[in-house]
Scaffold this motif. Sequence first.
Motif, PDB file in Angstrom:
ATOM      1  N   VAL A  81     -34.693  18.441   7.551  1.00  0.00           N
ATOM      2  CA  VAL A  81     -33.982  19.713   7.509  1.00  0.00           C
ATOM      3  C   VAL A  81     -33.579  20.025   6.083  1.00  0.00           C
ATOM      4  O   VAL A  81     -33.710  21.142   5.611  1.00  0.00           O
ATOM      5  CB  VAL A  81     -32.746  19.683   8.437  1.00  0.00           C
ATOM      6  CG1 VAL A  81     -32.017  21.030   8.393  1.00  0.00           C
ATOM      7  CG2 VAL A  81     -33.158  19.359   9.864  1.00  0.00           C
ATOM      8  N   SER A  82     -33.080  19.009   5.383  1.00  0.00           N
ATOM      9  CA  SER A  82     -32.730  19.155   3.971  1.00  0.00           C
ATOM     10  C   SER A  82     -33.173  17.903   3.231  1.00  0.00           C
ATOM     11  O   SER A  82     -33.362  16.838   3.830  1.00  0.00           O
ATOM     12  CB  SER A  82     -31.222  19.364   3.804  1.00  0.00           C
ATOM     13  OG  SER A  82     -30.506  18.318   4.423  1.00  0.00           O
ATOM     14  N   TYR A 106     -35.807  25.266  -1.107  1.00  0.00           N
ATOM     15  CA  TYR A 106     -34.830  24.869  -2.115  1.00  0.00           C
ATOM     16  C   TYR A 106     -33.502  24.606  -1.434  1.00  0.00           C
ATOM     17  O   TYR A 106     -32.982  25.457  -0.716  1.00  0.00           O
ATOM     18  CB  TYR A 106     -34.681  25.974  -3.167  1.00  0.00           C
ATOM     19  CG  TYR A 106     -33.599  25.722  -4.182  1.00  0.00           C
ATOM     20  CD1 TYR A 106     -33.617  24.582  -4.986  1.00  0.00           C
ATOM     21  CD2 TYR A 106     -32.554  26.627  -4.352  1.00  0.00           C
ATOM     22  CE1 TYR A 106     -32.625  24.354  -5.926  1.00  0.00           C
ATOM     23  CE2 TYR A 106     -31.559  26.411  -5.298  1.00  0.00           C
ATOM     24  CZ  TYR A 106     -31.598  25.262  -6.073  1.00  0.00           C
ATOM     25  OH  TYR A 106     -30.602  25.035  -7.000  1.00  0.00           O
ATOM     26  N   ASP A 107     -32.947  23.412  -1.652  1.00  0.00           N
ATOM     27  CA  ASP A 107     -31.694  23.014  -1.012  1.00  0.00           C
ATOM     28  C   ASP A 107     -30.520  23.012  -1.986  1.00  0.00           C
ATOM     29  O   ASP A 107     -29.585  22.217  -1.843  1.00  0.00           O
ATOM     30  CB  ASP A 107     -31.842  21.633  -0.353  1.00  0.00           C
ATOM     31  CG  ASP A 107     -32.612  21.708   0.958  1.00  0.00           C
ATOM     32  OD1 ASP A 107     -32.442  22.704   1.688  1.00  0.00           O
ATOM     33  OD2 ASP A 107     -33.395  20.782   1.259  1.00  0.00           O
ATOM     34  N   GLY A 145     -31.303  13.048   3.274  1.00  0.00           N
ATOM     35  CA  GLY A 145     -31.158  14.317   3.961  1.00  0.00           C
ATOM     36  C   GLY A 145     -31.011  14.097   5.449  1.00  0.00           C
ATOM     37  O   GLY A 145     -30.788  12.970   5.900  1.00  0.00           O
ATOM     38  N   ASN A 146     -31.123  15.156   6.224  1.00  0.00           N
ATOM     39  CA  ASN A 146     -31.048  15.015   7.676  1.00  0.00           C
ATOM     40  C   ASN A 146     -32.409  15.280   8.292  1.00  0.00           C
ATOM     41  O   ASN A 146     -33.285  15.872   7.683  1.00  0.00           O
ATOM     42  CB  ASN A 146     -29.964  15.912   8.276  1.00  0.00           C
ATOM     43  CG  ASN A 146     -30.070  17.356   7.863  1.00  0.00           C
ATOM     44  OD1 ASN A 146     -30.531  17.669   6.769  1.00  0.00           O
ATOM     45  ND2 ASN A 146     -29.646  18.259   8.718  1.00  0.00           N
ATOM     46  N   TYR A 147     -32.566  14.848   9.542  1.00  0.00           N
ATOM     47  CA  TYR A 147     -33.882  14.647  10.139  1.00  0.00           C
ATOM     48  C   TYR A 147     -33.942  15.272  11.519  1.00  0.00           C
ATOM     49  O   TYR A 147     -32.937  15.366  12.224  1.00  0.00           O
ATOM     50  CB  TYR A 147     -34.122  13.134  10.232  1.00  0.00           C
ATOM     51  CG  TYR A 147     -35.514  12.704  10.606  1.00  0.00           C
ATOM     52  CD1 TYR A 147     -36.573  12.901   9.721  1.00  0.00           C
ATOM     53  CD2 TYR A 147     -35.771  12.076  11.815  1.00  0.00           C
ATOM     54  CE1 TYR A 147     -37.852  12.480  10.042  1.00  0.00           C
ATOM     55  CE2 TYR A 147     -37.050  11.648  12.140  1.00  0.00           C
ATOM     56  CZ  TYR A 147     -38.084  11.855  11.252  1.00  0.00           C
ATOM     57  OH  TYR A 147     -39.351  11.428  11.569  1.00  0.00           O
ATOM     58  N   ARG A 148     -35.132  15.704  11.913  1.00  0.00           N
ATOM     59  CA  ARG A 148     -35.290  16.267  13.255  1.00  0.00           C
ATOM     60  C   ARG A 148     -36.517  15.721  13.975  1.00  0.00           C
ATOM     61  O   ARG A 148     -37.094  16.359  14.831  1.00  0.00           O
ATOM     62  CB  ARG A 148     -35.385  17.789  13.160  1.00  0.00           C
ATOM     63  CG  ARG A 148     -36.552  18.288  12.319  1.00  0.00           C
ATOM     64  CD  ARG A 148     -36.515  19.791  12.184  1.00  0.00           C
ATOM     65  NE  ARG A 148     -37.587  20.274  11.324  1.00  0.00           N
ATOM     66  CZ  ARG A 148     -37.641  21.503  10.832  1.00  0.00           C
ATOM     67  NH1 ARG A 148     -36.688  22.358  11.114  1.00  0.00           N
ATOM     68  NH2 ARG A 148     -38.643  21.885  10.068  1.00  0.00           N
ATOM     69  N   GLY A 149     -36.933  14.512  13.615  1.00  0.00           N
ATOM     70  CA  GLY A 149     -38.060  13.866  14.282  1.00  0.00           C
ATOM     71  C   GLY A 149     -37.629  13.217  15.591  1.00  0.00           C
ATOM     72  O   GLY A 149     -36.453  13.170  15.939  1.00  0.00           O
ATOM     73  N   THR A 150     -38.607  12.675  16.321  1.00  0.00           N
ATOM     74  CA  THR A 150     -38.320  12.066  17.630  1.00  0.00           C
ATOM     75  C   THR A 150     -38.905  10.667  17.741  1.00  0.00           C
ATOM     76  O   THR A 150     -39.307  10.226  18.810  1.00  0.00           O
ATOM     77  CB  THR A 150     -38.891  12.951  18.756  1.00  0.00           C
ATOM     78  OG1 THR A 150     -40.311  13.117  18.552  1.00  0.00           O
ATOM     79  CG2 THR A 150     -38.225  14.310  18.783  1.00  0.00           C
ATOM     80  N   PHE A 156     -29.407  10.755   9.660  1.00  0.00           N
ATOM     81  CA  PHE A 156     -29.714  10.932   8.238  1.00  0.00           C
ATOM     82  C   PHE A 156     -30.667   9.834   7.795  1.00  0.00           C
ATOM     83  O   PHE A 156     -30.727   8.761   8.397  1.00  0.00           O
ATOM     84  CB  PHE A 156     -28.445  10.862   7.381  1.00  0.00           C
ATOM     85  CG  PHE A 156     -27.386  11.848   7.784  1.00  0.00           C
ATOM     86  CD1 PHE A 156     -27.524  13.193   7.502  1.00  0.00           C
ATOM     87  CD2 PHE A 156     -26.257  11.428   8.455  1.00  0.00           C
ATOM     88  CE1 PHE A 156     -26.557  14.105   7.884  1.00  0.00           C
ATOM     89  CE2 PHE A 156     -25.283  12.324   8.836  1.00  0.00           C
ATOM     90  CZ  PHE A 156     -25.430  13.667   8.560  1.00  0.00           C
ATOM     91  N   PHE A 157     -31.412  10.097   6.728  1.00  0.00           N
ATOM     92  CA  PHE A 157     -32.325   9.106   6.178  1.00  0.00           C
ATOM     93  C   PHE A 157     -32.006   8.865   4.711  1.00  0.00           C
ATOM     94  O   PHE A 157     -31.396   9.700   4.041  1.00  0.00           O
ATOM     95  CB  PHE A 157     -33.775   9.559   6.320  1.00  0.00           C
ATOM     96  CG  PHE A 157     -34.081  10.863   5.640  1.00  0.00           C
ATOM     97  CD1 PHE A 157     -34.371  10.916   4.283  1.00  0.00           C
ATOM     98  CD2 PHE A 157     -34.072  12.044   6.360  1.00  0.00           C
ATOM     99  CE1 PHE A 157     -34.640  12.120   3.658  1.00  0.00           C
ATOM    100  CE2 PHE A 157     -34.345  13.266   5.738  1.00  0.00           C
ATOM    101  CZ  PHE A 157     -34.632  13.300   4.387  1.00  0.00           C
TER     102      PHE A 157
END
Length: 370
Positions: free
Chosen positions: A161-162, A107-108, A173-178, A189-190
Amino acid sequence: MKAIIKIQVFILLIAVIEGCRPDGFWEIPFKSVSVSEPVFAGTLHYSNVPEIKQRTIKSIGLVDTALLVIDEFEDPFLNFYGLSNLRYLGNYGKAGTGTGKLKTPKYDNQYSVENGRTFFFLHDAGNFVLSKVDLKSALTDLNYVPKFRVPVPPSLILRHVSLYLTKDSMLTGNYRGTENEDKGRAGRFFAYDLRTRKMNWVKYFPAVKQAVSSVQKPYYYYSHCAFNDEKQVMASAMYLFKEVDFINITSKKNTSVRFLNETGPTPYADDYRPNGETNIFFYQSFGGKKNFYTLCLNGKNKSLFDNTSTASLYVFDWDGSLKAIVKLDQPRLGNFVVDEVNKRMYAVNFNKLPGSTTVISYNLSSLKIF
């Protein structure tokens, strides 16, 4: 049973197809503001919150007038307490893969009040879905299943992330892929349009002089975000930079608040995870109706895990103006929320020192921020 399996496979197939639509970049005009830190407004001292009984807490959240405590291991995962008196209200969220069941709920802190009823947005990476949950129905109906359930592409929901739903039916939200940034498949961000099933990205920023590999970038530009529904602004407090960004999703404009006398991080060669000597800044955030709140360690990463280094609470309005900084007396604070009506902050306490509870609170009434 076969029909249920076919439906689940079909939903998953839709999600995979949605994640394969052409990607592109949002062009975001930037405005940078450099600020110096004001004099600290003293130190706040914690109070125990013995009413919260869960011991294995994954996170806490705020849903209108209720405090949400998400248990990490045991279902029902979601437990609710009234903010006015911390009276236990009930629970929701049985473990499983079927309709209405949860595997990894997150939950964000995005909720809405519609015709007197409170709804909150809950996403589940394990089931690849975002749901809009009716709070009253969730607490009173054992068979309740949210009417609004949106499949989310696995490539997105497994690496976010969110996650927030905007007024224009976009997931952002924000992203942590590569993924390969050159092909338009990665960014800080996406923005995923549920209607067109098209993904857009905000490129990694701020720019730095040294080379940063695509593998390093998700860690290098890591941040903790919050979203304001009324203003449609996403705030992002950075982990390795002393910078807080405010992106207006509607106007596609950004205001970056950068602190004076701070430089960007130096990445470690072939390393995309922080080590003990890495300098870190903002490591937890929360968005209220009035303000954006974020915890700043301003020290070495290893000090997050000792019992001596305490953080400071930074408070901004949603236009990016810094309103206050105050020290907190308890080390090793985790996820937190701010009850702006009763002027209290609740935080998960990883200190585990004798005499302190799993959730603690701070009285913020002395701060001129409300």
